[in-house]
Design an enzyme around this catalytic site. Structure first.
Site, PDB file in Angstrom:
ATOM      1  N   MET A   1      -6.535   1.467  -8.393  1.00 23.58           N
ATOM      2  CA  MET A   1      -6.100   0.679  -7.284  1.00 23.58           C
ATOM      3  C   MET A   1      -6.505  -0.592  -7.704  1.00 23.58           C
ATOM      4  SD  MET A   1      -6.984   0.600  -3.067  1.00 23.58           S
ATOM      5  CE  MET A   1      -7.615  -0.760  -2.237  1.00 23.58           C
TER       6      MET A   1
ATOM      7  N   CYS B   1       0.715  -1.159   0.020  1.00 28.49           N
ATOM      8  CA  CYS B   1      -0.005  -0.065  -0.064  1.00 28.49           C
ATOM      9  C   CYS B   1       0.816   1.081   0.072  1.00 28.49           C
ATOM     10  CB  CYS B   1      -0.946   0.098   0.998  1.00 28.49           C
ATOM     11  SG  CYS B   1      -1.656  -1.637   1.577  1.00 28.49           S
TER      12      CYS B   1
ATOM     13  N   HIS C   1       5.429  11.700 -10.525  1.00 31.69           N
ATOM     14  CA  HIS C   1       5.678  10.156 -10.228  1.00 31.69           C
ATOM     15  C   HIS C   1       6.700   9.775 -11.523  1.00 31.69           C
ATOM     16  CE1 HIS C   1       4.768   6.141  -8.888  1.00 31.69           C
ATOM     17  NE2 HIS C   1       4.555   5.716 -10.215  1.00 31.69           N
TER      18      HIS C   1
ATOM     19  N   HIS D   1       0.462   8.043 -16.723  1.00 27.30           N
ATOM     20  CA  HIS D   1       1.343   6.915 -16.166  1.00 27.30           C
ATOM     21  C   HIS D   1       2.222   6.632 -17.197  1.00 27.30           C
ATOM     22  CE1 HIS D   1       3.612   3.680 -14.492  1.00 27.30           C
ATOM     23  NE2 HIS D   1       2.975   3.913 -13.151  1.00 27.30           N
TER      24      HIS D   1
ATOM     25  N   CYS E   1       1.632   4.098  -3.077  1.00 27.09           N
ATOM     26  CA  CYS E   1       0.398   5.009  -3.470  1.00 27.09           C
ATOM     27  C   CYS E   1      -0.113   5.817  -2.221  1.00 27.09           C
ATOM     28  CB  CYS E   1      -0.568   4.279  -4.084  1.00 27.09           C
ATOM     29  SG  CYS E   1      -0.269   3.490  -5.700  1.00 27.09           S
ATOM     30  N   HIS E   2       0.108   5.202  -1.318  1.00 27.53           N
ATOM     31  CA  HIS E   2      -0.770   6.001   0.014  1.00 27.53           C
ATOM     32  C   HIS E   2       0.100   6.566   0.988  1.00 27.53           C
ATOM     33  CE1 HIS E   2      -4.704   4.346  -1.352  1.00 27.53           C
ATOM     34  NE2 HIS E   2      -4.212   3.202  -1.359  1.00 27.53           N
TER      35      HIS E   2
HETATM   36 FE1  DHE Z   1       6.865   1.270 -10.594  1.00 29.62          FE
HETATM   37  C1  DHE Z   1       8.920   2.881 -12.371  1.00 29.62           C
HETATM   38  C2  DHE Z   1       6.571   3.912  -8.176  1.00 29.62           C
HETATM   39  C3  DHE Z   1       3.897  -0.013  -8.759  1.00 29.62           C
HETATM   40  C4  DHE Z   1       6.786  -1.567 -12.263  1.00 29.62           C
HETATM   41  N1  DHE Z   1       7.633   3.014 -10.247  1.00 29.62           N
HETATM   42  C5  DHE Z   1       8.538   3.484 -11.483  1.00 29.62           C
HETATM   43  C6  DHE Z   1       9.050   4.740 -11.024  1.00 29.62           C
HETATM   44  C7  DHE Z   1       8.593   5.257  -9.716  1.00 29.62           C
HETATM   45  C8  DHE Z   1       7.457   4.081  -9.207  1.00 29.62           C
HETATM   46  C9  DHE Z   1       8.685   6.502  -8.859  1.00 29.62           C
HETATM   47  C10 DHE Z   1      10.105   5.772 -11.785  1.00 29.62           C
HETATM   48  C11 DHE Z   1      11.379   5.319 -11.638  1.00 29.62           C
HETATM   49  C12 DHE Z   1      12.654   6.118 -12.342  1.00 29.62           C
HETATM   50  O1  DHE Z   1      12.187   6.209 -13.583  1.00 29.62           O
HETATM   51  O2  DHE Z   1      13.565   6.447 -11.594  1.00 29.62           O
HETATM   52  N2  DHE Z   1       5.669   1.907  -8.921  1.00 29.62           N
HETATM   53  C13 DHE Z   1       5.867   2.929  -7.925  1.00 29.62           C
HETATM   54  C14 DHE Z   1       4.948   3.037  -7.035  1.00 29.62           C
HETATM   55  O3  DHE Z   1       4.862   3.877  -5.922  1.00 29.62           O
HETATM   56  C15 DHE Z   1       3.672   2.113  -7.212  1.00 29.62           C
HETATM   57  C16 DHE Z   1       2.677   2.811  -7.522  1.00 29.62           C
HETATM   58  C17 DHE Z   1       3.329   1.352  -6.071  1.00 29.62           C
HETATM   59  C18 DHE Z   1       4.408   0.458  -5.060  1.00 29.62           C
HETATM   60  O4  DHE Z   1       4.276   0.223  -4.099  1.00 29.62           O
HETATM   61  O5  DHE Z   1       5.635   0.412  -5.716  1.00 29.62           O
HETATM   62  C19 DHE Z   1       4.696   1.215  -8.458  1.00 29.62           C
HETATM   63  N3  DHE Z   1       5.625  -0.432 -10.327  1.00 29.62           N
HETATM   64  C20 DHE Z   1       4.456  -0.681  -9.735  1.00 29.62           C
HETATM   65  C21 DHE Z   1       3.971  -2.085 -10.025  1.00 29.62           C
HETATM   66  O6  DHE Z   1       2.902  -2.644  -9.637  1.00 29.62           O
HETATM   67  C22 DHE Z   1       5.009  -2.622 -11.052  1.00 29.62           C
HETATM   68  C23 DHE Z   1       3.956  -2.792 -12.457  1.00 29.62           C
HETATM   69  C24 DHE Z   1       5.477  -3.987 -10.596  1.00 29.62           C
HETATM   70  C25 DHE Z   1       6.511  -3.667  -9.408  1.00 29.62           C
HETATM   71  O7  DHE Z   1       7.712  -3.693  -9.503  1.00 29.62           O
HETATM   72  O8  DHE Z   1       5.772  -3.740  -8.477  1.00 29.62           O
HETATM   73  C26 DHE Z   1       5.871  -1.494 -11.458  1.00 29.62           C
HETATM   74  N4  DHE Z   1       7.916   0.865 -12.010  1.00 29.62           N
HETATM   75  C27 DHE Z   1       7.825  -0.358 -12.666  1.00 29.62           C
HETATM   76  C28 DHE Z   1       8.507  -0.478 -13.669  1.00 29.62           C
HETATM   77  C29 DHE Z   1       9.354   0.829 -13.768  1.00 29.62           C
HETATM   78  C30 DHE Z   1       8.635   1.443 -12.744  1.00 29.62           C
HETATM   79  C31 DHE Z   1       8.926  -1.684 -14.451  1.00 29.62           C
HETATM   80  C32 DHE Z   1      10.463   1.292 -14.730  1.00 29.62           C
HETATM   81  C33 DHE Z   1       9.653   1.786 -16.005  1.00 29.62           C
HETATM   82  C34 DHE Z   1      10.897   2.174 -17.176  1.00 29.62           C
HETATM   83  O9  DHE Z   1      10.820   1.385 -18.155  1.00 29.62           O
HETATM   84  O10 DHE Z   1      11.944   2.738 -16.857  1.00 29.62           O
END
Ligand code: DHE
Length: 552
Positions: A108, A59, A346, A388, A62-63
């Protein structure tokens, strides 16, 4: 005149004493309500600890770690003043249960089936008592966690193999806490490394030699690709929780410094990119970009990109909506320029010139454009519900050079013109993916490709979340929807091109038969399915050449 002054003074005193009284009143009311809320709820210490762990895993992203809200609403028993998304009346067990089990159209996910019934029930109680306090974590703690496994002097000076490192792929297996390194030419798995809990992203050093991972446990792992089998050479824990890491890419600073973006604590740490020795820590708490400029303690660091034109990183502070341009020429005393933009920042990436950086302020439904060399805000563009983009992607057609973002909250893909002239920094076209609803997390194209790929990972419809849409970049018509191939299931997430730009790798996770599916970008036919025992719920994939050079 004298009488008037006395009258004004009396009015001011009356207003002040009234507001003081009402402040006290609301404080008392708050304490009482908290007591009532806590009294109604029974939760043991062990349950509290378990709830905190579940909250952190599922959680907090996002929260917020302190539950004050960000992309998602706050989850406090008492609504923080000026931040009242849900109101306390919604925070009751039955309502909470429904939210947790079913998710929301705003993006969510539904947790039923992922969390057990007992865990969901526990969370309905955990969320109705005050959150636990996070202990301090600074320079001393980071230093204590630092492990230099192979010193620089003991590492090879050139590759110990004949493979093409530029076409290596680092693949994250989030739930397993592992990263696989795959040779993109031969599709062989070279190694699977334990990298820490819930790895989130990978980034590569400017030379392409090192791969760095960062995870939800705040751990950075440094992998050397010069050894016969890629090897972990250093590790450090930059905080309790993190999502971003990046390296210095400007000429003269290649492979020199690394920046860690902390969710908890909210700080930026600069480290030596050869050893991961910490050099400085700067908290990101500060005033918000808008309104009454309220001071925000939990100011988490979201996306970070490294400029190729200047010795700076662009660090996006989520809750404050401030874009920090961090000059790393003096890493122990880094220079900062803070640009007020929009909440909550984000993810984002560069336009095709690398001069401009575009980032989603997802809870404000906006994309922010920053002129990196001139360190200034160019424009804030309204796009759609919860953009996103991942890093976004750049395509070119008769409308111009376009940077593309998908949306979590609605079925919309927005194309923003980035080249100078009429309508620069405007949404010049919107297209729709198949079916209804949002849930798209990533878009991807390549300078050599004629296609734009879009996933629908968080859409509740299983048919949509297990397929990817491919659009023709010239006509912007949907060319094909690619469903999960036979024997593969789960949600399709994150696309990545190979170095040549003629293959697209898609992950299937959260299913019984997870896999990495490799498509021929021209024919859109499956080229290979990687589905061996070691493939456990793959998520992000990062091609070394494309990641190093910001090709997307
Ligand atoms: Fe991510 C990128 C945060 C959920 C897979 N994710 C990012 C970035 C942030 C972020 C801040 C950018 C980083 C950067 O470029 O420096 N992501 C978050 C969260 O806070 C969130 C919403 C909830 C959490 O608890 O993490 C979240 N993200 C997810 C997922 O559920 C995903 C699908 C699978 C996982 O890993 O949990 C996921 N996020 C990704 C991926 C990237 C990413 C694969 C990189 C994308 C890219 O092409 O650079």
């Amino acid at each position: 005149m004298k009488k008037l002054n006395v009258l004004i003074a009396l009015i001011v005193i009356a207003i002040l004493s009234f507001s003081c009284k009402s402040d006290k009143k609301s404080e008392v009311k708050k304490q009482k309500t908290t007591e009532i809320a806590s009294n109604e709820i029974s939760i043991t210490d062990a349950e509290m600890e378990k709830g905190a762990a579940i909250y952190f895993d599922r959680c907090a992203g996002c929260h917020g770690s302190s539950r004050k809200g960000a992309t998602g609403p706050h989850l406090l028993p008492i609504a923080p003043e000026g931040n009242n998304y849900l109101g306390t009346t919604m925070l009751k067990a039955a309502g909470l249960k429904a939210f947790i089990e079913n998710g929301t159209p705003g993006g969510m996910p539904e947790w039923k089936g992922i969390m057990t019934d007992d865990e969901i029930e526990l969370m309905t109680r955990f969320l109705q008592v005050d959150p636990p306090i996070v202990p301090p974590y600074g320079m001393a703690e980071i230093k204590n966690s630092w492990k230099l496994i192979i010193p620089v002097a003991d590492r090879p000076t050139k590759p110990q193999h004949k493979r093409n490192i530029d076409n290596y792929f680092g693949v994250i297996m989030r739930d397993a806490g592992k990263v696989a390194i795959i040779d993109g030419d031969t599709k062989e798995k070279l190694v699977v490394l334990k990298t820490g809990f819930a790895v989130h992203i990978l980034r590569t050093s400017a030379s392409g030699r090192y791969i760095y991972s960062v995870g939800r446990d705040g751990r950075i792992t440094m992998i050397d690709t010069y050894t016969k089998t890629p090897t972990i050479v250093a590790e450090v824990k930059g905080g309790f929780d993190a999502r971003s890491v990046e390296v210095s890419k400007f000429k003269g600073y290649e492979d020199k410094y690394l920046v860690f973006g902390g969710y908890s604590p909210s700080h930026i740490a600069i480290l030596d990119a050869q050893t991961l020795e910490p050099l400085s820590v700067t908290p990101t708490a500060g005033n918000a970009c808008d309104g009454d400029k309220e001071f925000i303690e939990e100011a988490r660091v979201a996306a970070i990109v490294a400029s190729h034109t200047d010795p700076v990183w662009i660090c996006n502070v989520k809750e404050t909506g401030m874009v920090w341009i961090v000059d790393y020429t003096d890493p122990r005393n880094p220079g900062m320029t803070q640009i007020p933009t929009a909440r909550f920042l984000h993810d984002g990436g560069f336009d095709s010139t690398g001069h401009y950086f575009l980032v989603a302020a997802n809870a404000s439904n906006k994309i922010v454009v920053i002129d990196v060399p001139n360190k200034k805000l160019v424009k804030i563009i309204e796009t759609g519900i919860k953009p996103h983009p991942g890093r976004g992607t750049n395509i070119k057609n008769k409308l111009g050079n376009l940077w593309v973002t998908s949306h979590l909250g609605e079925n919309k893909i927005s194309l923003i013109k980035t080249n100078p002239g009429d309508k620069q920094w405007t949404v010049v076209k919107e297209i729709k993916a198949t079916g209804n609803g949002g849930g798209a997390l990533f878009v991807k194209s390549h300078p050599k490709s004629k296609h734009l790929w879009v996933d629908r990972t968080l859409n509740p419809d299983a048919k949509l979340n297990s397929s990817v849409d491919v659009f023709d970049i010239n006509t912007l018509e949907l060319k094909k929807t690619l469903s999960a191939p036979e024997g593969v299931d789960g949600r399709a997430v994150h696309m990545e091109y190979n170095k040549a730009g003629n293959e697209v790798w898609v992950s299937y996770f959260m299913g019984k038969n997870s896999a990495i599916v490799i498509y021929d970008d021209k024919t859109l036919k499956v080229k290979k399915i990687i589905q061996e025992d070691w493939v456990e719920n793959p998520t992000g994939k990062f091609n070394v050449y494309n990641t190093t050079h910001d090709i997307y």
